[in-house]
Design a protein around this motif. Structure first.
Motif: not given
Length: 534
Positions: A61-69, A108-118
């Motif tokens: 789960t990738i979370v990216f937050e760019n907020s006052a917090a 604040r945003h979330e998205v699901q990804v699938n990572l591979r080695p590298g």
């Protein structure tokens, strides 16, 4: 809801507030992942406030937050974008999250990804922002204990004994199907191992051994391999380029043009190392290898350039052969068609007032018109190149004829007319003026363009023509208002001529054209500022 754009180019202008949209793509998973990776941003354009550097292969789960917090109190928009083009990184995750403290998710945003080695490279894609970093992903399925596969290939010009003449090039290849290759190293003639980054050229004469090995990202190093070979000095260095010539052959017409086609034969010789290649270029195209004579049947002018290279690498000076191919024609025995037209102002008796202008036209559908001639009042024939003006009062006869390129001359035609002096000679030039219109800024500059309208009047013989010149260029006939859009100081000069041949004094209109910068912040008012204040 997260603003996630996958595989879509960012717009040139980023807004502080964006609508939420989710567009799943390959590489994303629909279920939540146990692994959570969090990026944060604040007021900085130089670096993310926080970012992970490592992760384990698999769902995340990738979370990216760019907020006052997270410290963004200016409302600045940032993105979290995964690089999908730079060599050396994984490109399987197309991720582009745009976040603002004022968007529907509060930044604040979330998205699901699938990572591979590298390795993955991430950055902020907003112009001017320099936020960038790397995420190293290791194999989550277990420890990599298998060393890479590595091999080497030696190439170069060899003599009959298999020795490499002058130099040998060693190319090393490595692969690893688990954690991936981290580095490749080589050692020349039992020297220390050094990093391999490009094929290695060895030009020192003698026997050589290149040892090589590869290490993967899990730290496994392959068994050392080796390649043994010998480099010998070339017999004698050849520094003389080949001799190269070209010959053009074919049937020619009387002008030296080739009828139907031309054949170009290129010959090259080299008395030392011998000719390796001969190349040619037709009409400016890239050079190609010459293997047989070239036959060119396309009508028109052609240039063939050519060169030769010997086995020692010496290339000759480029030569060229220029010629023209024409389409064969049946013998032309038909003369051209030729006509003449007399024009000018007439009186009630059909006489031309002041002057008459004779225009001659000729056509030939076979070999084509070669020349047109005319004779005024039984004078010698002379070449016709432009309409002829006759202003001498009296009766006149103009004879005319045309000759084609096959030498056929038309029957002589004639035009008879009378020129009379106009009643009451006009010696007064026309009146001419110019008016400039367009949108102006506060400094009276014209924004984006200005239109110049020229007007002329003549109360006697009447206006014959109006001319103008833009920025010192030659005068041209004015037929409609002139729109000038090129920014800068512009000058239009103008004049008018009446039907009696009187030309007015030259008038001048000078003005400044500036670009419309009303969409930008204006500087303080002052001389030379041409934008509109908000």
């Amino acid at each position: 809801m997260a603003v996630v754009m996958l595989g879509v180019a960012l717009p040139a202008l980023f807004l502080s507030s964006v609508q939420a949209a989710v567009q799943p793509r390959v590489g994303l998973t629909a279920h939540a992942a146990d692994q959570v990776l969090t990026w944060t941003a604040d007021n900085s354009m130089i670096a993310y406030k926080s970012a992970p550097s490592t992760a384990t292969a698999g769902p995340a789960t990738i979370v990216f937050e760019n907020s006052a917090a997270t410290g963004n109190n200016t409302g600045m928009t940032h993105t979290l974008t995964f690089d999908t083009s730079t060599p050396g990184y994984n490109h399987d995750v197309n991720l582009n999250i745009i976040a603002s403290p004022y968007d529907a998710s509060g930044g604040r945003h979330e998205v699901q990804v699938n990572l591979r080695p590298g390795k993955y490279r991430f950055f902020c894609a907003i112009p001017g922002h320099q936020m960038v970093g790397e995420l190293v992903v290791t194999d989550g399925g277990g420890t990599d204990t298998t060393a890479p596969q590595v091999s080497a290939q030696v190439t170069g010009d060899q003599d009959p004994n298999g020795n490499y003449v002058g130099s040998a090039t060693v190319t090393i290849s490595a692969s690893d199907t688990e954690s991936g290759v981290d580095k490749v190293e080589y050692s020349l003639d039992n020297g220390a191992f050094t990093t391999y980054s490009a094929p290695v050229s060895i030009n020192q004469a003698g026997a050589h051994t290149v040892r090589y090995r590869a290490t993967d990202k899990a730290g496994n190093t392959s068994t050392v391999g080796s390649a043994t070979f010998t480099v010998v000095t070339p017999p004698e260095k050849d520094t003389t380029p080949p001799q190269v010539t070209a010959q053009v052959a074919g049937e020619k017409d009387k002008d030296g043009n080739y009828l139907g086609s031309a054949t170009v034969t290129i010959s090259a010789t080299d008395s030392e190392s011998g000719v390796a290649t001969v190349e040619y270029s037709l009409d400016g195209q890239p050079f190609a290898v010459y293997t047989q004579p070239l036959t060119l049947g396309q009508p028109g002018a052609h240039t063939v350039t050519y060169r030769a290279t010997d086995k020692a690498g010496n290339t000759s000076t480029v030569g060229s052969a220029t010629f023209t191919v024409v389409t064969p024609q049946e013998k032309d025995t038909t003369p051209p068609q030729v006509t003449a037209q007399v024009a000018g102002e007439k009186d009630k008796d059909g006489n031309y007032l002041g002057s008459a202008t004779l225009t001659i036209s000729a056509t030939d559908s076979q070999s084509g018109v070669d020349k047109v001639e005319y004779s005024l009042d039984n004078g010698a024939f002379t070449t016709y190149s432009a309409p002829v003006s006759i202003n001498q009062a009296g009766a006149h006869t103009v004879r005319y004829r045309a000759t084609d390129k096959a030498g056929n001359t038309s029957t002589v035609g004639s035009a008879t007319f009378t020129v009379v002096a106009p009643q009451g000679e006009d010696t007064t030039p026309p009146q001419v003026s110019a008016r400039i219109t367009g949108n102006q800024d506060w400094a009276w500059n014209y924004v984006d363009s200005a239109t110049v309208t020229i007007s002329a009047t003549d109360s006697e013989s009447g206006v014959d023509k109006v001319e103008y010149s833009l920025d010192g260029q030659p005068f041209a006939v004015y037929t409609q208002p002139l729109t000038v859009g090129q920014p800068g100081k512009r000058t239009v000069t103008y004049r008018a001529t009446d039907k009696a041949g009187n030309t007015s004094s030259v008038g001048t209109a000078t003005f400044m054209v500036v670009k419309d910068t009303s969409g930008t912040d204006c500087p303080k008012p002052g001389k030379g500022n041409s934008c509109k204040e908000k």
